[in-house]
Design a protein around this motif. Structure first.
Motif, PDB file in Angstrom:
ATOM      1  N   GLY A 239       5.107  -0.542  -8.948  1.00  0.00           N
ATOM      2  CA  GLY A 239       5.645   0.739  -9.393  1.00  0.00           C
ATOM      3  C   GLY A 239       7.135   0.608  -9.638  1.00  0.00           C
TER       4      GLY A 239
ATOM      5  N   PHE B  74      -2.766   4.931  -1.746  1.00  0.00           N
ATOM      6  CA  PHE B  74      -3.568   3.742  -2.050  1.00  0.00           C
ATOM      7  C   PHE B  74      -3.464   2.716  -0.931  1.00  0.00           C
ATOM      8  CE2 PHE B  74      -1.901   5.366  -6.159  1.00  0.00           C
ATOM      9  CZ  PHE B  74      -3.097   5.847  -6.660  1.00  0.00           C
TER      10      PHE B  74
ATOM     11  N   LYS C 199       0.863  -1.176   0.000  1.00  0.00           N
ATOM     12  CA  LYS C 199       0.000   0.000   0.000  1.00  0.00           C
ATOM     13  C   LYS C 199       0.901   1.228   0.000  1.00  0.00           C
ATOM     14  CE  LYS C 199      -0.559   0.164   4.996  1.00  0.00           C
ATOM     15  NZ  LYS C 199      -1.461   0.285   6.114  1.00  0.00           N
ATOM     16  N   SER C 200       0.316   2.396  -0.080  1.00  0.00           N
ATOM     17  CA  SER C 200       1.091   3.637  -0.039  1.00  0.00           C
ATOM     18  C   SER C 200       0.320   4.672   0.766  1.00  0.00           C
ATOM     19  CB  SER C 200       1.341   4.155  -1.459  1.00  0.00           C
ATOM     20  OG  SER C 200       0.148   4.694  -2.002  1.00  0.00           O
TER      21      SER C 200
ATOM     22  N   ASN D  39      -3.429  16.062  -9.578  1.00  0.00           N
ATOM     23  CA  ASN D  39      -3.950  15.136  -8.585  1.00  0.00           C
ATOM     24  C   ASN D  39      -4.194  15.901  -7.292  1.00  0.00           C
ATOM     25  OD1 ASN D  39      -4.014  13.109  -6.443  1.00  0.00           O
ATOM     26  ND2 ASN D  39      -3.389  11.674  -8.034  1.00  0.00           N
TER      27      ASN D  39
ATOM     28  N   TYR E  83      -0.239  -4.926 -12.069  1.00  0.00           N
ATOM     29  CA  TYR E  83      -1.273  -3.991 -11.621  1.00  0.00           C
ATOM     30  C   TYR E  83      -0.586  -2.693 -11.205  1.00  0.00           C
ATOM     31  CZ  TYR E  83      -5.407  -2.207  -9.280  1.00  0.00           C
ATOM     32  OH  TYR E  83      -6.474  -1.426  -8.902  1.00  0.00           O
ATOM     33  N   THR E  84      -0.681  -1.688 -12.066  1.00  0.00           N
ATOM     34  CA  THR E  84      -0.025  -0.403 -11.829  1.00  0.00           C
ATOM     35  C   THR E  84      -1.035   0.722 -11.985  1.00  0.00           C
ATOM     36  OG1 THR E  84       0.546  -0.077 -14.155  1.00  0.00           O
ATOM     37  CG2 THR E  84       2.142  -1.272 -12.815  1.00  0.00           C
ATOM     38  N   SER E  85      -0.608   1.933 -11.655  1.00  0.00           N
ATOM     39  CA  SER E  85      -1.460   3.096 -11.870  1.00  0.00           C
ATOM     40  C   SER E  85      -1.655   3.312 -13.366  1.00  0.00           C
ATOM     41  CB  SER E  85      -0.829   4.338 -11.242  1.00  0.00           C
ATOM     42  OG  SER E  85       0.331   4.705 -11.961  1.00  0.00           O
ATOM     43  N   LYS E  86      -2.672   4.081 -13.729  1.00  0.00           N
ATOM     44  CA  LYS E  86      -2.957   4.367 -15.143  1.00  0.00           C
ATOM     45  C   LYS E  86      -1.767   5.055 -15.811  1.00  0.00           C
ATOM     46  CE  LYS E  86      -5.471   4.860 -18.848  1.00  0.00           C
ATOM     47  NZ  LYS E  86      -5.866   3.762 -19.702  1.00  0.00           N
TER      48      LYS E  86
ATOM     49  N   PHE F 263       0.019  -2.883  -5.276  1.00  0.00           N
ATOM     50  CA  PHE F 263       0.239  -2.439  -6.654  1.00  0.00           C
ATOM     51  C   PHE F 263       1.733  -2.458  -6.958  1.00  0.00           C
ATOM     52  CE2 PHE F 263       0.592   1.247  -3.993  1.00  0.00           C
ATOM     53  CZ  PHE F 263       1.594   2.015  -4.550  1.00  0.00           C
TER      54      PHE F 263
ATOM     55  N   SER G 220       0.995   2.349 -16.298  1.00  0.00           N
ATOM     56  CA  SER G 220       0.649   1.356 -17.323  1.00  0.00           C
ATOM     57  C   SER G 220       0.657   1.981 -18.714  1.00  0.00           C
ATOM     58  CB  SER G 220      -0.701   0.699 -17.025  1.00  0.00           C
ATOM     59  OG  SER G 220      -1.758   1.622 -17.072  1.00  0.00           O
TER      60      SER G 220
ATOM     61  N   GLU H 157       0.522  15.231 -14.430  1.00  0.00           N
ATOM     62  CA  GLU H 157      -0.873  14.977 -14.116  1.00  0.00           C
ATOM     63  C   GLU H 157      -1.303  15.886 -12.973  1.00  0.00           C
ATOM     64  OE1 GLU H 157      -1.918  11.187 -12.242  1.00  0.00           O
ATOM     65  OE2 GLU H 157       0.194  10.890 -11.795  1.00  0.00           O
TER      66      GLU H 157
END
Length: 149
Positions: free
Chosen positions: A16, A10, A6-7, A62, A101-104, A14, A107, A60
């Motif tokens: 990274g 999140f 986790k982070s 956020n 399984y990564t962030s958008k 996942f 990926s 991005e």
């Protein structure tokens, strides 16, 4: 790649890359920050990494702030890394990357990289576009040398 349980953002598992935030004295040198993060998280020193180069700059928005990520690529002959408090490190082959399984944003960057592997010095800039909030996309462009004033 690093598998994280986790982070701060999140609360699920996942994948990274190696990385983190720049310190105040590194703001004008993201490469210096990258070398520091690599050493902190893997134990690899600057001299252990060859052909280290900037490939991507990702932007991005956020939580009201503009986030900027610098993505560097390099090569090493070292296979052993130190344990990291950040997560569990793994060597992952190129053909396995798209299944993680990564962030958008990660990926999309992996997909772009795998579809555009070249031997050029291009640096790609990716801007996260959210015309559809449930399916954000990255708009890609390359940074070109300024030839005119």
């Amino acid at each position: 790649m690093m598998k994280k349980k986790k982070s701060k953002i999140f609360n699920f598992e996942f994948w990274g890359g190696i990385g983190g935030h720049m310190e105040s004295d590194e703001l004008n040198s993201p490469m210096t920050a990258s070398y520091r993060e690599i050493e902190e998280e893997t134990g690899f020193k600057k001299d252990d990494i060859k052909n280290f180069r900037l490939e991507y700059i990702l932007l991005e928005k956020n939580s009201g702030e503009i986030r900027q990520q610098y993505v560097y690529f390099g090569e090493t002959k070292h296979m052993n890394f130190i344990p990291s408090d950040e997560g569990e490190l793994f060597w992952v082959s190129k053909n396995e990357l798209s299944g993680l399984y990564t962030s958008k944003v990660i990926s999309s960057t992996i997909e772009h990289y795998l579809n555009n592997i070249t031997n050029t010095d291009d640096i790609f800039v990716g801007t996260m576009m959210t015309s559809n909030e449930f399916n954000p996309e990255i708009q890609w462009s390359t940074i070109k040398e300024t030839v005119d004033f």
